[in-house]
Design a protein around this motif. Structure first.
Motif, short mmCIF file in Angstrom:
data_model
loop_
_atom_site.label_atom_id
_atom_site.label_comp_id
_atom_site.label_asym_id
_atom_site.label_seq_id
_atom_site.Cartn_x
_atom_site.Cartn_y
_atom_site.Cartn_z
N THR A 106 -4.02 -5.11 5.01
CA THR A 106 -5.07 -5.83 5.74
C THR A 106 -6.39 -5.07 5.80
N ARG A 107 -6.36 -3.82 5.33
CA ARG A 107 -7.59 -3.04 5.20
C ARG A 107 -7.55 -2.31 3.85
N GLY A 108 -8.55 -1.49 3.59
CA GLY A 108 -8.69 -0.85 2.30
C GLY A 108 -7.49 0.01 1.91
N VAL A 109 -7.16 0.01 0.60
CA VAL A 109 -6.11 0.86 0.07
C VAL A 109 -6.73 2.20 -0.31
N SER A 110 -6.27 3.27 0.32
CA SER A 110 -6.87 4.60 0.14
C SER A 110 -6.30 5.36 -1.04
N ASP A 111 -5.02 5.09 -1.38
CA ASP A 111 -4.36 5.86 -2.43
C ASP A 111 -3.10 5.11 -2.86
N PHE A 112 -2.60 5.46 -4.04
CA PHE A 112 -1.31 4.94 -4.50
C PHE A 112 -0.75 5.91 -5.52
N ALA A 113 0.54 5.75 -5.84
CA ALA A 113 1.19 6.61 -6.83
C ALA A 113 2.26 5.81 -7.55
N ARG A 129 0.76 4.68 -22.51
CA ARG A 129 -0.56 4.66 -23.13
C ARG A 129 -1.43 3.51 -22.65
N HIS A 130 -0.81 2.39 -22.22
CA HIS A 130 -1.59 1.17 -22.05
C HIS A 130 -1.44 0.49 -20.70
N ARG A 131 -0.68 1.07 -19.77
CA ARG A 131 -0.52 0.47 -18.44
C ARG A 131 -1.33 1.26 -17.43
N LEU A 132 -2.16 0.56 -16.67
CA LEU A 132 -3.12 1.18 -15.77
C LEU A 132 -3.10 0.45 -14.44
N ALA A 133 -3.29 1.21 -13.36
CA ALA A 133 -3.42 0.60 -12.03
C ALA A 133 -4.60 1.22 -11.30
N CYS A 134 -5.17 0.46 -10.38
CA CYS A 134 -6.26 0.98 -9.55
C CYS A 134 -6.18 0.32 -8.18
N CYS A 135 -6.59 1.05 -7.16
CA CYS A 135 -6.60 0.50 -5.79
C CYS A 135 -8.03 0.41 -5.29
N SER A 136 -8.24 -0.50 -4.34
CA SER A 136 -9.59 -0.77 -3.88
C SER A 136 -9.66 -0.82 -2.36
N LEU A 137 -10.83 -0.53 -1.85
CA LEU A 137 -11.07 -0.67 -0.42
C LEU A 137 -11.17 -2.14 0.00
N ASP A 138 -11.02 -3.08 -0.97
CA ASP A 138 -10.93 -4.50 -0.61
C ASP A 138 -9.51 -4.87 -0.16
N GLY A 139 -8.58 -3.87 -0.17
CA GLY A 139 -7.23 -4.08 0.32
C GLY A 139 -6.20 -4.44 -0.73
N SER A 140 -6.57 -4.39 -2.01
CA SER A 140 -5.65 -4.80 -3.07
C SER A 140 -5.46 -3.70 -4.11
N ILE A 141 -4.44 -3.89 -4.96
CA ILE A 141 -4.14 -3.00 -6.08
C ILE A 141 -4.02 -3.85 -7.33
N SER A 142 -4.66 -3.45 -8.40
CA SER A 142 -4.59 -4.18 -9.67
C SER A 142 -3.70 -3.45 -10.66
N SER A 155 1.80 2.73 -1.88
CA SER A 155 0.37 2.70 -1.55
C SER A 155 0.18 3.04 -0.08
N THR A 156 -0.97 3.63 0.22
CA THR A 156 -1.34 3.92 1.60
C THR A 156 -2.65 3.21 1.92
N SER A 157 -2.81 2.86 3.20
CA SER A 157 -3.96 2.03 3.57
C SER A 157 -4.54 2.45 4.91
N LEU A 158 -5.79 2.05 5.10
CA LEU A 158 -6.47 2.26 6.37
C LEU A 158 -5.91 1.35 7.47
N ASP A 159 -4.98 0.44 7.09
CA ASP A 159 -4.33 -0.40 8.10
C ASP A 159 -3.13 0.30 8.75
N ALA A 160 -2.96 1.59 8.47
CA ALA A 160 -1.91 2.43 9.07
C ALA A 160 -0.51 2.08 8.57
N THR A 161 -0.43 1.55 7.34
CA THR A 161 0.88 1.30 6.73
C THR A 161 0.91 1.83 5.31
#
Length: 393
Positions: A125-132, A93-106, A142-148
């Motif tokens: 080293t580049r934006g985070v496009s998705d996570f699960a 109910r209360h745990r949330l995550a989000c990813c950003s094109l700034d390269g980090s996940i909160s 997580s997946t990123s535009l840095d190819a990792t």
């Protein structure tokens, strides 16, 4: 839809086309319907789970049930860079995550008040496009535009493993295999889908396939035997997933609309007592949200209906509401380029719009409900994440 049944690459060593028995989806639909066959219209599914679901959902109309009291909290730690994905943890109910094109996940905690950012995961080293989230919520991928892709421990934010893309391409989306969380599927900018073993960091033999464009969206069915992948050329492919080996067999292709990127795919075994067939919810830069019926065990799709939204260029996502509905109707939620969150009743023939939340100052890219639908999170192209509180009846 195109049929890939004659592709010789789809044949196994003994010439078997698939490990999934034919008719599994037909059987699922028949079982869903059988519960209702001799019951009068308006009656409720006679299971022990029904009362619990009704208690959470409330004995109200759909419009009343999805009325919101306003903003619960606003997270702005990623302002100025888009947040393409926001997700509540599974059954939480209360745990949330989000990813950003700034390269980090909160990683955020909403209770006790005030809501806080527990930790920020840095390493890409580049934006985070998705996570699960994994099923048990102990790790994130997580997946990123840095190819990792990176594997993270949610408890302390530690990066467990960094895995380079097999094609050295930008990684654009990911999803866990729902039954075996040791396997993750990723999609990249070189048009490829790969099944990756996160323990070894290697791709699974036979677990790769090529689409017609950049792979933007992935979704498994609940049993994990069917995978759908959408690309930026407007196609959705279905794959049969071998549970024993992780191999992919291309099954069907649907061209949603030539040249219109498919930005989101969500699968659901059944939506409500009125809509008991497996369904797929798709965003495709057509200024419409599309609802498809899954008609067979190879993932063939048949358009059921569409709903008007604004989406012509941004990677907007949508979801089915998590609670199985035992009231009349069923609800889906989507972002939109008009800076609003839209709710639609998929069973209402006319005036399907149920609610609209206004508060973002940029296109809304993603939405996520917590497990009991008491809170909804939405993220936008300017990096704002809003948590909305549903009215308590």
């Amino acid at each position: 839809m195109e049929d890939f049944e004659d592709d010789p690459r789809a044949l196994g060593a003994r010439g078997h086309r698939r490990s999934v028995s034919r008719g599994s989806y037909q059987l699922q639909a028949q079982m869903n319907r059988a519960v209702y066959e001799d019951r009068p219209p308006g009656s409720v599914v006679p299971t022990s789970a029904a009362e619990a679901s009704r208690a959470m959902a409330g004995d109200t109309s759909l419009s009343e049930n999805y009325a919101f009291a306003g903003m619960y909290h606003v997270f702005d730690q990623h302002v100025d860079e888009a947040v393409p994905r926001v997700r509540f943890a599974n059954d939480d109910r209360h745990r949330l995550a989000c990813c950003s094109l700034d390269g980090s996940i909160s990683l955020c905690q909403l209770v006790p008040a005030p809501p806080t950012v527990l930790r920020v995961l840095r390493g890409h080293t580049r934006g985070v496009s998705d996570f699960a989230w994994s099923l048990s919520n102990d790790i994130l991928v997580s997946t990123s535009l840095d190819a990792t892709m990176r594997i993270w421990a949610s408890e302390d934010g530690r990066c467990i493993r960094e895995i380079p893309d097999p094609d050295s391409a930008e990684l654009l989306c990911c999803t866990f295999q729902p039954v075996n969380n040791n396997l993750t599927v990723v999609g990249n900018a070189k048009h490829n889908v790969h099944v990756m073993n996160i323990s070894t960091g290697k791709k699974v033999k036979g677990g790769s396939s090529k689409l017609t464009g950049r792979v933007l969206a992935l979704s498994f069915d609940a049993p994990g035997r069917l995978l759908w992948a959408g690309d930026d050329r407007g196609s959705v492919f279905s794959f049969l997933f071998d549970m024993a080996t992780g191999k992919l067999t291309k099954a069907k292709r649907l061209v949603v609309h030539e040249g219109s990127p498919v930005t989101s795919i969500s699968a659901r075994s059944w939506v409500s007592r009125e809509a008991r067939d497996p369904s797929l919810l798709i965003n495709a830069c057509l200024n419409k949200l599309l609802l498809y019926r899954v008609v067979d065990n190879e993932g063939t799709l048949q358009l059921k209906r569409s709903f008007p939204i604004e989406q012509s260029s941004h990677p907007v996502r949508s979801i089915f509401c998590p609670l199985m509905s035992f009231r009349q109707g069923a609800c889906v939620v989507t972002g939109s380029e008009d800076m609003c969150v839209h709710f639609f009743d998929v069973e209402r023939a006319a005036k399907a719009a149920v609610n609209k939340l206004q508060g973002h100052s940029a296109p809304v890219l993603d939405v996520s409900f917590n497990c009991d639908e008491s809170l909804l999170a939405s993220s936008d192209a300017n990096g704002m994440v809003i948590v909305w509180r549903r009215e308590q009846k």
